[in-house]
Scaffold this active site. Structure first.
Site, PDB file in Angstrom:
ATOM      1  CD  GLN A  90      -2.948  -0.970   2.319  1.00 15.91           C
ATOM      2  OE1 GLN A  90      -2.700  -1.604   3.340  1.00 15.91           O
ATOM      3  NE2 GLN A  90      -4.000  -0.184   2.205  1.00 15.91           N
ATOM      4  CG  LEU A  93      -5.859   3.017   5.669  1.00 15.97           C
ATOM      5  CD1 LEU A  93      -4.498   2.919   6.346  1.00 15.97           C
ATOM      6  CD2 LEU A  93      -6.628   4.223   6.174  1.00 15.97           C
ATOM      7  CG  HIS A 127      -8.359  -5.745   4.659  1.00 16.43           C
ATOM      8  ND1 HIS A 127      -9.521  -5.113   4.275  1.00 16.43           N
ATOM      9  CD2 HIS A 127      -7.331  -4.963   4.208  1.00 16.43           C
ATOM     10  CE1 HIS A 127      -9.192  -4.010   3.600  1.00 16.43           C
ATOM     11  NE2 HIS A 127      -7.879  -3.897   3.563  1.00 16.43           N
ATOM     12  CD  GLU A 128      -4.143  -4.620   6.315  1.00 20.06           C
ATOM     13  OE1 GLU A 128      -3.408  -4.372   5.339  1.00 20.06           O
ATOM     14  OE2 GLU A 128      -5.133  -3.916   6.589  1.00 20.06           O
ATOM     15  CG  HIS A 187      -3.816  -5.096   1.039  1.00 22.10           C
ATOM     16  ND1 HIS A 187      -4.284  -4.429  -0.065  1.00 22.10           N
ATOM     17  CD2 HIS A 187      -4.472  -4.556   2.099  1.00 22.10           C
ATOM     18  CE1 HIS A 187      -5.186  -3.530   0.298  1.00 22.10           C
ATOM     19  NE2 HIS A 187      -5.325  -3.595   1.615  1.00 22.10           N
TER      20      HIS A 187
END
Ligand code: NI
Length: 157
Positions: free
Chosen positions: A51, A91, A132-133, A136
């Site tokens: 991110q 984010l 979720h992370e 990514h």
């Protein structure tokens, strides 16, 4: 310590797969420190290195519970139980939210900043955040994990 700019969804890097970390050195520690600052400044609960444009399997999490602030390097989910359908955001996808289907509880293993393996487990928001992370790191965002019949919601501002 420094803040890094969070990449948003139009950036193609978010669809890429992150690489294993092999060097537990000062460069990694600086990345982790910057990710922590960036996470808190953005008022988030989790942040993956991709991110901020770094394709390394590095995640930081603080869901405001007893787990405290955690650094996850080369993380893997080892157990999952149950299901939950809750609203989720990211984010990197400002103003978007949606109800995802996630496990109710997860256990994971990861390395710390010195390369030592540890395990942690949790439910609710913590479990959602870990899933979720880790997604990514595979180039996946939450809008690909919506529960059946759910759609992406967009807020006005
Ligand atoms: Ni996210």
């Amino acid at each position: 310590m420094a803040y890094r700019i969070i990449k948003t969804e139009e950036n193609p890097i978010l669809k890429k797969i992150s690489k294993q970390v092999t060097d537990f050195d000062e460069k990694l520690w600086t990345l982790l420190d910057d990710m922590k600052d960036t996470l808190y400044k953005a008022d988030g609960v989790g942040l993956a290195a991709v991110q901020i444009g770094i394709l390394k399997r590095v995640v930081v999490i603080d869901t405001g519970d007893d787990h405290g602030f955690l650094e996850l390097i080369n993380p893997e989910i080892t157990e999952r139980k149950g299901e939950q359908r809750e609203i989720e955001g990211c984010l990197s996808l400002p103003r978007k939210s949606g109800v995802t289907l996630r496990p109710r509880w997860v256990k994971f293993k990861a390395q710390d900043r010195n390369g030592n393996w540890y395990e942690a487990e949790g439910e609710g928001l913590f479990a959602r955040c870990v899933c979720h992370e880790l997604d990514h790191l595979e180039g996946i965002v939450f809008t690909q994990k919506l529960a059946e019949g759910e759609r992406v919601r967009i807020s006005e501002d």
